[in-house]
Design a protein around this motif. Structure first.
Motif, short mmCIF file in Angstrom:
data_model
loop_
_atom_site.label_atom_id
_atom_site.label_comp_id
_atom_site.label_asym_id
_atom_site.label_seq_id
_atom_site.Cartn_x
_atom_site.Cartn_y
_atom_site.Cartn_z
N LYS A 232 0.86 -1.18 0.00
CA LYS A 232 0.00 0.00 0.00
C LYS A 232 0.90 1.24 0.00
CE LYS A 232 -4.10 -2.02 0.75
NZ LYS A 232 -5.30 -1.86 -0.11
N LEU A 233 0.40 2.32 -0.53
CA LEU A 233 1.09 3.60 -0.47
C LEU A 233 0.19 4.59 0.26
CD1 LEU A 233 3.19 5.38 -3.17
CD2 LEU A 233 1.44 6.65 -1.94
N VAL A 234 0.70 5.18 1.33
CA VAL A 234 -0.09 6.08 2.16
C VAL A 234 0.36 7.52 1.95
CG1 VAL A 234 -0.79 6.68 4.52
CG2 VAL A 234 -0.41 4.28 3.90
N LEU A 235 -0.59 8.37 1.55
CA LEU A 235 -0.33 9.81 1.43
C LEU A 235 -0.74 10.45 2.74
CD1 LEU A 235 -1.96 10.42 -2.09
CD2 LEU A 235 0.42 9.83 -1.59
N PHE A 236 0.25 11.01 3.45
CA PHE A 236 -0.06 11.65 4.72
C PHE A 236 0.46 13.07 4.75
CE2 PHE A 236 4.24 10.27 5.39
CZ PHE A 236 4.78 11.09 6.37
N ARG A 237 0.10 13.80 5.77
CA ARG A 237 0.57 15.17 5.92
C ARG A 237 1.11 15.37 7.34
NH1 ARG A 237 -3.77 17.79 4.14
NH2 ARG A 237 -2.96 17.99 2.02
N ASP A 238 2.33 15.86 7.44
CA ASP A 238 3.00 16.18 8.71
C ASP A 238 3.43 14.93 9.47
OD1 ASP A 238 2.71 18.88 8.18
OD2 ASP A 238 0.76 18.97 9.16
N SER A 239 2.50 14.14 10.01
CA SER A 239 2.86 12.93 10.74
C SER A 239 1.69 11.95 10.71
CB SER A 239 3.24 13.25 12.18
OG SER A 239 2.12 13.69 12.92
N TRP A 240 2.03 10.67 10.89
CA TRP A 240 0.99 9.64 10.85
C TRP A 240 1.51 8.37 11.53
CZ3 TRP A 240 -3.93 9.96 10.13
CH2 TRP A 240 -4.70 8.81 9.90
N PRO A 241 0.66 7.67 12.32
CA PRO A 241 1.10 6.45 12.98
C PRO A 241 1.29 5.30 12.00
CG PRO A 241 -1.24 6.81 13.36
CD PRO A 241 -0.72 8.05 12.68
N GLN B 115 7.12 10.87 10.29
CA GLN B 115 7.16 12.32 10.22
C GLN B 115 7.50 12.75 8.80
OE1 GLN B 115 6.57 14.40 12.80
NE2 GLN B 115 6.60 13.02 14.57
N ALA B 116 6.90 13.84 8.36
CA ALA B 116 7.17 14.33 7.01
C ALA B 116 8.65 14.62 6.81
CB ALA B 116 6.35 15.59 6.74
N ALA B 117 9.33 15.08 7.88
CA ALA B 117 10.74 15.44 7.76
C ALA B 117 11.64 14.24 7.51
CB ALA B 117 11.20 16.18 9.03
N MET B 118 11.10 13.04 7.68
CA MET B 118 11.90 11.85 7.39
C MET B 118 12.03 11.63 5.90
SD MET B 118 10.19 9.24 10.11
CE MET B 118 10.46 9.40 11.88
N GLY B 119 11.18 12.25 5.13
CA GLY B 119 11.13 11.94 3.72
C GLY B 119 10.34 10.66 3.51
N PRO B 120 10.18 10.20 2.28
CA PRO B 120 9.46 8.96 2.01
C PRO B 120 10.14 7.78 2.69
CG PRO B 120 9.84 10.20 0.01
CD PRO B 120 10.68 10.84 1.06
N PHE B 121 9.37 6.82 3.17
CA PHE B 121 9.98 5.64 3.79
C PHE B 121 9.06 4.45 3.65
CE2 PHE B 121 7.52 7.70 7.12
CZ PHE B 121 6.91 6.64 7.81
N TYR B 122 9.65 3.27 3.83
CA TYR B 122 8.91 2.02 3.78
C TYR B 122 8.91 1.38 5.16
CZ TYR B 122 7.82 -2.89 2.90
OH TYR B 122 7.25 -4.14 2.95
N CYS B 123 7.77 0.89 5.59
CA CYS B 123 7.65 0.21 6.88
C CYS B 123 7.37 -1.26 6.63
CB CYS B 123 6.54 0.83 7.72
SG CYS B 123 6.22 -0.08 9.26
N PRO B 124 8.31 -2.16 6.95
CA PRO B 124 8.07 -3.59 6.74
C PRO B 124 7.01 -4.14 7.69
CG PRO B 124 10.15 -3.25 7.87
CD PRO B 124 9.68 -1.89 7.45
N GLY B 125 6.76 -3.46 8.81
CA GLY B 125 5.78 -3.94 9.77
C GLY B 125 4.37 -3.99 9.24
N ASP B 126 4.04 -3.08 8.31
CA ASP B 126 2.70 -3.08 7.70
C ASP B 126 2.74 -3.13 6.18
OD1 ASP B 126 3.49 -0.50 7.05
OD2 ASP B 126 2.29 0.45 8.61
N SER B 127 3.95 -3.29 5.64
CA SER B 127 4.15 -3.39 4.17
C SER B 127 3.55 -2.19 3.45
CB SER B 127 3.53 -4.69 3.63
OG SER B 127 4.18 -5.81 4.17
N LYS B 128 3.86 -1.00 3.96
CA LYS B 128 3.34 0.22 3.34
C LYS B 128 4.47 1.22 3.08
CE LYS B 128 -1.32 0.00 5.37
NZ LYS B 128 -2.34 0.71 6.17
N VAL B 129 4.33 1.94 1.98
CA VAL B 129 5.20 3.07 1.66
C VAL B 129 4.48 4.33 2.11
CG1 VAL B 129 6.26 4.41 -0.20
CG2 VAL B 129 6.26 1.90 -0.31
N TYR B 130 5.20 5.22 2.78
CA TYR B 130 4.61 6.46 3.28
C TYR B 130 5.29 7.67 2.64
CZ TYR B 130 2.42 3.65 6.95
OH TYR B 130 1.67 2.72 7.64
N ILE B 131 4.48 8.64 2.23
CA ILE B 131 5.06 9.86 1.66
C ILE B 131 4.16 11.05 1.92
CG2 ILE B 131 3.99 9.38 -0.61
CD1 ILE B 131 6.41 10.80 -1.89
#
Length: 291
Positions: free
Chosen positions: A110-119, A126-142
């Protein structure tokens, strides 16, 4: 890069209109990343998982799953969201083909579009981290505001550079599915800091190579075309977030043993290797003498 009319993925969750909650704490104090210097922000870009690199996951185990609200499909009149959805769909097609040829099924992320921060299952993103992948839920966050940073602060404009970002993070998902990330995490937990950093470099460079494989195969499969300067923009993006470039900008000196993502030259080399070979077999950064 032109993807006009390309199909969009159904695996995009838009949570930008939902409340994000407060920041997470570390050692009894909150971490405010909004004003972090650009060079430091870029240091976290494209990580395996920024929370792991920050030491927020302790011995490498994933934090407990938490209940996270599900997002909705992005609005049709959002061109950036539509573009990343098209890119995600193209990665789904490419990696489904690769896995199918090996007699396996590709479980798309899944790819999650978030703003500022998201669990996330890996902690609060955090948005300041830049895009990242979380293996715990198999999602890309940006957070799509990152693309402004990519263009204005890191000198990597263009849609292909933006697509490269998504393809790199999906590359980490492919590593997770193949079991690469778990083996590396286990090895890092037993290694010295220098050895752990070296392993992280190999993970990052392989994701760069996988992004190149996507670029080569997607063009052939979908028929979208590269325009003049596209490859250069992606290579520039890779070069701008090389450890040597970031260290030189932020501290004036380069410390190779502290690298976690690879040098600019290495990132460019492995992305090009993926583009030119179009094969996952060309991306074995863990082979002795590969680097």
């Amino acid at each position: 890069m032109r993807m006009d009319g390309e199909q969009e993925s159904s695996n995009v969750e838009d949570v930008r209109g939902m409340g994000s909650g407060g920041g997470f704490g570390f050692g009894g104090r909150s971490i405010g990343l909004g004003s972090v210097a650009v060079a430091v922000i870029a240091g976290w870009i494209f990580g395996i998982n920024p929370l792991t690199l920050l030491g927020l996951m302790g011995d490498g185990g994933a934090p407990a799953q938490q209940s996270v609200p599900q997002g909705s499909a992005p609005p049709r009149d959002d061109p950036q969201a539509r573009f990343v959805s098209q890119v995600l769909h193209s990665t789904e097609q490419v990696w489904s083909d690769v896995f199918r040829s090996a007699g396996q099924t590709y479980p798309a992320p899944k790819l999650v579009l978030f703003r500022d921060s998201w669990p996330t299952a890996c902690g609060r993103g955090q948005a300041a981290m830049g895009p990242f992948y979380c293996p715990g839920d198999s999602k890309v966050y940006i957070d799509l505001s990152f693309y402004d940073v990519l263009q204005r602060k890191l000198g990597a404009p263009g849609e292909f550079a933006q697509a490269y970002v998504i393809a790199h993070e999906v590359g980490h998902h492919v590593q997770h599915v193949l079991g690469v990330m778990e083996k590396v995490d286990a090895a890092r937990s037993r290694a010295s800091e220098r050895q752990a950093n070296a392993l992280s470099v190999r993970v990052e460079l392989q994701a760069d190579c996988f992004a190149g494989v996507w670029a080569a195969r997607s063009q052939q499969r979908q028929g979208w075309r590269l325009e003049p300067g596209d490859i250069e923009s992606a290579l520039n993006a890779a070069a701008q977030i090389g450890d040597d470039t970031l260290q030189r900008k932020s501290q004036g000196t380069v410390v190779p043993e502290s690298f976690t993502h690879g040098s600019s030259e290495q990132r460019v080399e492995w992305f090009k290797r993926g583009v030119e070979g179009g094969s996952i077999e060309r991306c074995n950064t863990f082979e002795r003498g590969a680097l």
